[in-house]
Design a protein around this motif. Structure first.
Motif, PDB file in Angstrom:
ATOM      1  N   ILE A 128       0.836  -1.202   0.000  1.00 56.98           N
ATOM      2  CA  ILE A 128       0.000   0.000   0.000  1.00 56.98           C
ATOM      3  C   ILE A 128       0.868   1.248   0.000  1.00 56.98           C
ATOM      4  O   ILE A 128       0.597   2.224  -0.725  1.00 56.98           O
ATOM      5  CB  ILE A 128      -0.950  -0.011   1.219  1.00 56.98           C
ATOM      6  N   LYS A 129       1.941   1.233   0.787  1.00 56.40           N
ATOM      7  CA  LYS A 129       2.831   2.396   0.806  1.00 56.40           C
ATOM      8  C   LYS A 129       3.466   2.616  -0.571  1.00 56.40           C
ATOM      9  O   LYS A 129       3.581   3.758  -1.033  1.00 56.40           O
ATOM     10  CB  LYS A 129       3.930   2.230   1.861  1.00 56.40           C
ATOM     11  N   PHE A 130       3.841   1.527  -1.232  1.00 56.64           N
ATOM     12  CA  PHE A 130       4.445   1.662  -2.566  1.00 56.64           C
ATOM     13  C   PHE A 130       3.422   2.206  -3.562  1.00 56.64           C
ATOM     14  O   PHE A 130       3.735   3.056  -4.395  1.00 56.64           O
ATOM     15  CB  PHE A 130       4.983   0.311  -3.043  1.00 56.64           C
ATOM     16  N   ILE A 131       2.191   1.707  -3.471  1.00 57.61           N
ATOM     17  CA  ILE A 131       1.132   2.172  -4.375  1.00 57.61           C
ATOM     18  C   ILE A 131       0.878   3.666  -4.190  1.00 57.61           C
ATOM     19  O   ILE A 131       0.869   4.442  -5.154  1.00 57.61           O
ATOM     20  CB  ILE A 131      -0.157   1.363  -4.130  1.00 57.61           C
ATOM     21  N   LEU A 132       0.689   4.097  -2.942  1.00 59.88           N
ATOM     22  CA  LEU A 132       0.400   5.509  -2.678  1.00 59.88           C
ATOM     23  C   LEU A 132       1.638   6.376  -2.850  1.00 59.88           C
ATOM     24  O   LEU A 132       1.539   7.533  -3.272  1.00 59.88           O
ATOM     25  CB  LEU A 132      -0.163   5.666  -1.259  1.00 59.88           C
ATOM     26  N   GLY A 133       2.807   5.812  -2.549  1.00 60.53           N
ATOM     27  CA  GLY A 133       4.048   6.566  -2.692  1.00 60.53           C
ATOM     28  C   GLY A 133       4.470   6.780  -4.131  1.00 60.53           C
ATOM     29  O   GLY A 133       5.375   7.572  -4.399  1.00 60.53           O
ATOM     30  N   HIS A 134       3.833   6.063  -5.057  1.00 63.09           N
ATOM     31  CA  HIS A 134       4.100   6.280  -6.483  1.00 63.09           C
ATOM     32  C   HIS A 134       2.925   6.949  -7.179  1.00 63.09           C
ATOM     33  O   HIS A 134       2.908   7.065  -8.404  1.00 63.09           O
ATOM     34  CB  HIS A 134       4.464   4.955  -7.151  1.00 63.09           C
ATOM     35  N   ASN A 135       1.966   7.383  -6.403  1.00 63.24           N
ATOM     36  CA  ASN A 135       0.917   8.261  -6.915  1.00 63.24           C
ATOM     37  C   ASN A 135       1.500   9.677  -6.953  1.00 63.24           C
ATOM     38  O   ASN A 135       2.078  10.128  -5.961  1.00 63.24           O
ATOM     39  CB  ASN A 135      -0.285   8.200  -5.967  1.00 63.24           C
TER      40      ASN A 135
ATOM     41  N   LEU B 205       0.411  12.446  -6.496  1.00 60.08           N
ATOM     42  CA  LEU B 205      -0.116  13.353  -5.473  1.00 60.08           C
ATOM     43  C   LEU B 205       0.384  13.009  -4.068  1.00 60.08           C
ATOM     44  O   LEU B 205       0.111  13.752  -3.120  1.00 60.08           O
ATOM     45  CB  LEU B 205      -1.649  13.330  -5.493  1.00 60.08           C
ATOM     46  N   PHE B 206       1.111  11.883  -3.929  1.00 57.61           N
ATOM     47  CA  PHE B 206       1.631  11.435  -2.632  1.00 57.61           C
ATOM     48  C   PHE B 206       0.551  11.447  -1.539  1.00 57.61           C
ATOM     49  O   PHE B 206       0.740  12.030  -0.471  1.00 57.61           O
ATOM     50  CB  PHE B 206       2.811  12.301  -2.186  1.00 57.61           C
ATOM     51  N   PRO B 207      -0.586  10.824  -1.775  1.00 50.92           N
ATOM     52  CA  PRO B 207      -1.641  10.850  -0.747  1.00 50.92           C
ATOM     53  C   PRO B 207      -1.212  10.071   0.490  1.00 50.92           C
ATOM     54  O   PRO B 207      -0.573   9.018   0.381  1.00 50.92           O
ATOM     55  CB  PRO B 207      -2.818  10.161  -1.445  1.00 50.92           C
ATOM     56  N   PRO B 208      -1.558  10.540   1.682  1.00 53.15           N
ATOM     57  CA  PRO B 208      -1.212   9.798   2.895  1.00 53.15           C
ATOM     58  C   PRO B 208      -2.075   8.547   3.047  1.00 53.15           C
ATOM     59  O   PRO B 208      -3.237   8.533   2.631  1.00 53.15           O
ATOM     60  CB  PRO B 208      -1.494  10.797   4.017  1.00 53.15           C
ATOM     61  N   TYR B 209      -1.511   7.527   3.630  1.00 52.51           N
ATOM     62  CA  TYR B 209      -2.286   6.349   4.010  1.00 52.51           C
ATOM     63  C   TYR B 209      -3.082   6.656   5.271  1.00 52.51           C
ATOM     64  O   TYR B 209      -4.261   6.346   5.368  1.00 52.51           O
ATOM     65  CB  TYR B 209      -1.334   5.171   4.243  1.00 52.51           C
TER      66      TYR B 209
ATOM     67  N   SER C 124      -0.714   8.426  11.474  1.00 50.83           N
ATOM     68  CA  SER C 124       0.125   7.260  11.744  1.00 50.83           C
ATOM     69  C   SER C 124       1.472   7.673  12.330  1.00 50.83           C
ATOM     70  O   SER C 124       2.095   8.626  11.885  1.00 50.83           O
ATOM     71  CB  SER C 124       0.370   6.477  10.443  1.00 50.83           C
ATOM     72  N   ASN C 125       1.906   6.937  13.344  1.00 50.05           N
ATOM     73  CA  ASN C 125       3.256   7.136  13.881  1.00 50.05           C
ATOM     74  C   ASN C 125       4.048   5.835  13.815  1.00 50.05           C
ATOM     75  O   ASN C 125       5.015   5.639  14.551  1.00 50.05           O
ATOM     76  CB  ASN C 125       3.203   7.655  15.320  1.00 50.05           C
ATOM     77  N   LEU C 126       3.615   4.944  12.936  1.00 46.83           N
ATOM     78  CA  LEU C 126       4.233   3.627  12.824  1.00 46.83           C
ATOM     79  C   LEU C 126       5.722   3.682  12.512  1.00 46.83           C
ATOM     80  O   LEU C 126       6.492   2.849  12.978  1.00 46.83           O
ATOM     81  CB  LEU C 126       3.531   2.809  11.733  1.00 46.83           C
ATOM     82  N   GLU C 127       6.136   4.669  11.715  1.00 48.67           N
ATOM     83  CA  GLU C 127       7.513   4.663  11.229  1.00 48.67           C
ATOM     84  C   GLU C 127       8.517   5.247  12.212  1.00 48.67           C
ATOM     85  O   GLU C 127       9.706   5.340  11.914  1.00 48.67           O
ATOM     86  CB  GLU C 127       7.582   5.382   9.876  1.00 48.67           C
ATOM     87  N   LYS C 128       8.061   5.640  13.391  1.00 49.05           N
ATOM     88  CA  LYS C 128       8.969   6.142  14.417  1.00 49.05           C
ATOM     89  C   LYS C 128       9.831   4.999  14.944  1.00 49.05           C
ATOM     90  O   LYS C 128       9.366   3.868  15.088  1.00 49.05           O
ATOM     91  CB  LYS C 128       8.189   6.757  15.580  1.00 49.05           C
ATOM     92  N   THR C 129      11.088   5.292  15.253  1.00 51.48           N
ATOM     93  CA  THR C 129      11.998   4.233  15.687  1.00 51.48           C
ATOM     94  C   THR C 129      12.532   4.405  17.091  1.00 51.48           C
ATOM     95  O   THR C 129      13.246   3.556  17.598  1.00 51.48           O
ATOM     96  CB  THR C 129      13.190   4.108  14.712  1.00 51.48           C
ATOM     97  N   GLY C 130      12.224   5.501  17.767  1.00 52.74           N
ATOM     98  CA  GLY C 130      12.581   5.627  19.171  1.00 52.74           C
ATOM     99  C   GLY C 130      13.972   6.157  19.423  1.00 52.74           C
ATOM    100  O   GLY C 130      14.650   6.686  18.534  1.00 52.74           O
TER     101      GLY C 130
ATOM    102  N   THR D 208       6.107   9.071   3.467  1.00 51.36           N
ATOM    103  CA  THR D 208       5.832   8.210   4.608  1.00 51.36           C
ATOM    104  C   THR D 208       4.355   7.835   4.594  1.00 51.36           C
ATOM    105  O   THR D 208       3.584   8.326   3.760  1.00 51.36           O
ATOM    106  CB  THR D 208       6.155   8.927   5.942  1.00 51.36           C
ATOM    107  N   LEU D 209       3.957   6.997   5.521  1.00 55.19           N
ATOM    108  CA  LEU D 209       2.541   6.637   5.632  1.00 55.19           C
ATOM    109  C   LEU D 209       1.672   7.842   5.946  1.00 55.19           C
ATOM    110  O   LEU D 209       0.469   7.837   5.710  1.00 55.19           O
ATOM    111  CB  LEU D 209       2.360   5.555   6.697  1.00 55.19           C
ATOM    112  N   GLN D 210       2.286   8.916   6.470  1.00 55.22           N
ATOM    113  CA  GLN D 210       1.571  10.167   6.741  1.00 55.22           C
ATOM    114  C   GLN D 210       1.568  11.114   5.545  1.00 55.22           C
ATOM    115  O   GLN D 210       0.976  12.184   5.618  1.00 55.22           O
ATOM    116  CB  GLN D 210       2.201  10.875   7.936  1.00 55.22           C
ATOM    117  N   GLY D 211       2.247  10.715   4.474  1.00 58.87           N
ATOM    118  CA  GLY D 211       2.361  11.582   3.307  1.00 58.87           C
ATOM    119  C   GLY D 211       3.794  12.061   3.136  1.00 58.87           C
ATOM    120  O   GLY D 211       4.734  11.549   3.768  1.00 58.87           O
ATOM    121  N   LEU D 212       4.002  13.052   2.280  1.00 52.06           N
ATOM    122  CA  LEU D 212       5.335  13.577   1.995  1.00 52.06           C
ATOM    123  C   LEU D 212       5.775  14.512   3.116  1.00 52.06           C
ATOM    124  O   LEU D 212       5.076  15.480   3.445  1.00 52.06           O
ATOM    125  CB  LEU D 212       5.330  14.320   0.659  1.00 52.06           C
TER     126      LEU D 212
END
Length: 393
Positions: free
Chosen positions: A154-161, A163-167, A171-177, A273-277
């Motif tokens: 899904i990230k690849f699909i939206l990340g290659h749109n 318009l870079f629409p957010p999923y 989302s804070n999934l991509e945070k690494t601490g 990112t999953l939150q958009g660009l």
């Protein structure tokens, strides 16, 4: 009392089945109908195909051979949703999954409901044998694998749109601490790796065996965006000395100059990112790196990638689970590995060529689906998973 315990065991299986199956649907909730069908590259499958394929697994391997009088939802679905099981028969070519405008998304959700109802009835009225329970567990873990693929696809699909629409804007999934500095040291000696004990594991995690390791050090933390940006700025993508020959060919053929989803906009590095660009966060762990890039960065730093044995031995001494971590190990069978008979035997063994091992887990890995013995594997060119770098020397 024995029968009550057996029925209770089946009830636990059913509850676990429903929980995991519902998670796949939850992942797709933010999508528009149009998002379900897109396939931007061969390695990405449309979300609706994932939903159908994971359902097909239970229908094909559990219900058809074990549920008396079971009627398949649609005879054509075996052709549509078989992934790579030669034993099962013909299938849609992988590159054509995005051409499947039919069956519709609503058809596939009806398929899931149909199979879920039949599975609930089957589990409620049958005593599950040990062998069938193992197959059932494999099906649940297979679905969890596809849940991770769902999110990354899904990230690849939206990340290659364009318009870079957010999923998901929240989302804070991509945070690494918090990052830890330094290296962790290990002395030479004989260690053991591989799965041992109770619970589920994939066949490629067996058998537990001894390995000899020289003295080594491994980083306490993953490589950050800031560190990787230094590599870019220093001309890392234009210096052949740090790259494998195949990797250097990949750089030239793809005009590669940054990780996947990075875009230089008006002099600033942005990242989808999953939150958009968004602006690249220098403190987060670098992600969507292929093996070629990971190895080249390690060479530039005067270090290397850990072997999978080193990673597993050291894993208790550092935090892991935010990025799949490339190792320097080719994906090969452990001593004593055997493929089981039938279609299930095609699960892992047939891919033990031209792949590199990744260890750990990622922010897309479902809860309860990670182990320090888990052996993930991908071709060195692939970037679309949440992959990162941990260094060793």
């Amino acid at each position: 009392m024995v029968e009550e315990n057996i029925l209770s065991a089946e009830k636990v299986l059913l509850n676990n089945y429903r929980k995991i199956r519902n998670r796949s649907v939850e992942i797709c909730k933010p999508l528009a109908i149009e998002d379900y069908v897109v396939q931007p590259m061969v390695d990405v499958s449309p979300p609706k195909w994932h939903l159908g394929h994971t359902t097909w697994f239970f229908e094909t391997f559990i219900l058809i051979p074990n549920s008396d009088g079971y009627e398949v939802f649609d005879p054509q679905y075996n052709f549509v949703f078989n992934s790579y099981y030669e034993t099962i028969g013909a299938r849609v070519i992988r590159t054509d999954r995005g051409n499947l405008s039919r069956p519709s998304v609503s058809d596939i959700y009806k398929y899931r409901e149909y199979v879920d109802e039949k599975m609930a009835a089957f589990l409620s009225h049958n005593i599950i044998s040990e062998d069938l329970n193992k197959l059932f567990e494999l099906g649940l873990n297979h679905e969890q694998q596809h849940q991770e693929l769902l999110l990354t696809d899904i990230k690849f699909i939206l990340g290659h749109n364009p318009l870079f629409p957010p999923y998901d804007e929240h989302s804070n999934l991509e945070k690494t601490g918090i990052r830890k500095e330094g290296m962790v040291s290990f002395s030479e000696g004989v260690y053991e790796i591989g799965f041992e004990g109770e619970g589920f594991c994939f066949d490629n995690e067996l058998n537990r065996h001894k390995v000899y390791l020289n003295d080594f050090e491994i980083s306490a933390s993953l490589v950050t965006n800031a560190e990787y940006l230094e590599f870019i700025t220093d001309g890392g993508y234009s210096d052949f000395r740090h790259w494998h020959a195949e990797g250097w060919d990949w750089v030239k053929e793809n005009k590669a100059n940054a990780p996947l989803y990075w875009h230089l906009v008006d002099g600033d590095w942005m990242q989808y990112t999953l939150q958009g660009l968004q602006e690249v966060n220098p403190e987060e762990a670098v992600s969507h790196i292929n093996f070629y890039e990971a190895s080249a960065f390690a060479s530039w730093k005067g270090m290397r990638l850990p072997t999978e044995a080193e990673w597993e031995v050291a894993s208790a001494q550092f935090e892991w689970g935010k990025r799949w971590e490339w190792t320097g190990s080719a994906y090969l069978p452990y001593p004593g590995f055997k493929k089981v008979a039938g279609a299930v035997g095609e699960y892992n063994g047939k891919f033990m060529v031209s792949q590199m091992v990744l260890r750990g887990a990622s922010i897309a890995t479902p809860e309860g689906h990670s182990r320090n013995t888990y052996r993930n594997f991908f071709h060195p060119r692939l970037q679309w998973q949440f992959t990162g770098i941990r260094l060793a020397r």
